[in-house]
Write a protein that holds these residues in place. Structure first.
Motif, short mmCIF file in Angstrom:
data_model
loop_
_atom_site.label_atom_id
_atom_site.label_comp_id
_atom_site.label_asym_id
_atom_site.label_seq_id
_atom_site.Cartn_x
_atom_site.Cartn_y
_atom_site.Cartn_z
N PHE A 71 -5.22 16.61 -2.66
CA PHE A 71 -5.76 15.25 -2.75
C PHE A 71 -4.93 14.31 -1.88
O PHE A 71 -3.76 14.56 -1.59
CB PHE A 71 -5.76 14.75 -4.20
CG PHE A 71 -4.40 14.36 -4.72
CD1 PHE A 71 -3.90 13.07 -4.54
CD2 PHE A 71 -3.60 15.28 -5.37
CE1 PHE A 71 -2.65 12.72 -5.00
CE2 PHE A 71 -2.34 14.93 -5.84
CZ PHE A 71 -1.87 13.65 -5.65
N ASN A 72 -5.58 13.25 -1.47
CA ASN A 72 -4.94 12.14 -0.76
C ASN A 72 -5.44 10.87 -1.41
O ASN A 72 -6.65 10.66 -1.50
CB ASN A 72 -5.33 12.14 0.71
CG ASN A 72 -4.70 13.29 1.45
OD1 ASN A 72 -3.52 13.24 1.77
ND2 ASN A 72 -5.46 14.34 1.69
N SER A 73 -4.52 10.05 -1.88
CA SER A 73 -4.89 8.79 -2.53
C SER A 73 -4.13 7.64 -1.88
O SER A 73 -2.97 7.79 -1.51
CB SER A 73 -4.55 8.83 -4.02
OG SER A 73 -5.30 9.83 -4.68
N ILE A 74 -4.81 6.52 -1.78
CA ILE A 74 -4.19 5.29 -1.32
C ILE A 74 -4.11 4.36 -2.53
O ILE A 74 -5.11 4.13 -3.20
CB ILE A 74 -5.01 4.60 -0.19
CG1 ILE A 74 -5.24 5.55 0.98
CG2 ILE A 74 -4.32 3.31 0.24
CD1 ILE A 74 -4.01 6.00 1.70
N LEU A 94 0.85 -1.19 0.00
CA LEU A 94 0.00 0.00 0.00
C LEU A 94 0.88 1.24 0.00
O LEU A 94 1.98 1.23 0.55
CB LEU A 94 -0.90 0.05 1.24
CG LEU A 94 -2.06 -0.91 1.33
CD1 LEU A 94 -2.75 -0.77 2.69
CD2 LEU A 94 -3.05 -0.69 0.21
N ALA A 95 0.35 2.30 -0.61
CA ALA A 95 1.07 3.56 -0.65
C ALA A 95 0.09 4.71 -0.53
O ALA A 95 -1.09 4.59 -0.88
CB ALA A 95 1.84 3.68 -1.96
N HIS A 96 0.58 5.83 -0.04
CA HIS A 96 -0.20 7.06 0.07
C HIS A 96 0.47 8.12 -0.80
O HIS A 96 1.69 8.27 -0.78
CB HIS A 96 -0.22 7.54 1.52
CG HIS A 96 -0.87 8.88 1.69
ND1 HIS A 96 -0.15 10.05 1.68
CD2 HIS A 96 -2.16 9.23 1.85
CE1 HIS A 96 -0.98 11.07 1.84
NE2 HIS A 96 -2.20 10.60 1.94
N SER A 97 -0.33 8.82 -1.59
CA SER A 97 0.19 9.94 -2.37
C SER A 97 -0.67 11.16 -2.07
O SER A 97 -1.86 11.04 -1.76
CB SER A 97 0.17 9.63 -3.88
OG SER A 97 -1.15 9.43 -4.32
N SER A 98 -0.05 12.32 -2.14
CA SER A 98 -0.80 13.55 -1.90
C SER A 98 -0.14 14.69 -2.65
O SER A 98 1.03 14.62 -3.03
CB SER A 98 -0.87 13.88 -0.40
OG SER A 98 0.43 14.09 0.11
#
Length: 158
Positions: A130-133, A112-116
């Motif tokens: 934005f915040n995406s998983i 899993l990863a988080h991007s923003s």
């Protein structure tokens, strides 16, 4: 002759263990960095799908189980529902907004990863973040499973 408190075998075993630990740690960091780069590239390609008005490419980045939170508190569930709701954003020659990743963090497991990062209106003004998983669904294949925009704080909206 005095006896040394540690035998050569003990010292060799300790050094070997330290070397193995060091190699494994560096290997894990290299894999994590590779995953971070993959997610950063996936996020950029996802954003490019909007800029290039490529709805099919947009859909390929969505997990089958994707959950997107829309601005009106509606929760969109599944690739099909997200795609259907986002279809209108792909109408017209110019994208109504754009986004770009500023940061990516990946779990040590590499699953899993988080991007923003910022979301900009068509004129380029930052309107939210934005915040995406992302989830690794196959080797080297990252797909968005959660996405939510966050409004700017009132001071930043001025």
């Amino acid at each position: 002759m005095s006896r040394m408190p540690f035998s050569r075998q003990f010292i060799c075993a300790m050094l070997s263990g330290a070397i193995i630990f060091n190699v494994q740690t560096h290997a894990a960091k290299a894999v994590e960095m590779d995953d971070k780069q993959q997610v950063m590239q996936a996020e950029r390609a996802f954003a490019r799908s909007m800029a290039e008005r490529d709805f099919a490419a947009f859909q390929r980045h969505l997990s089958e189980e994707a959950v997107f939170f829309s601005g009106n508190q509606q929760v969109l569930r599944g690739r099909q529902q997200v795609a259907q709701a986002w279809r209108a954003y792909f109408d017209g020659p110019q994208a109504p907004f754009s986004w770009e990743p500023e940061s990516v963090e990946v779990l040590p497991s590499g699953t899993l990863a988080h991007s923003s990062g910022p979301v900009r209106d068509a004129a380029g003004k930052i309107i939210m973040h934005f915040n995406s998983i992302w989830r690794k669904e196959a080797p080297g294949v990252w797909r968005v499973v959660f996405d939510k925009g966050s409004p700017l704080p009132p001071a930043a909206q001025r």
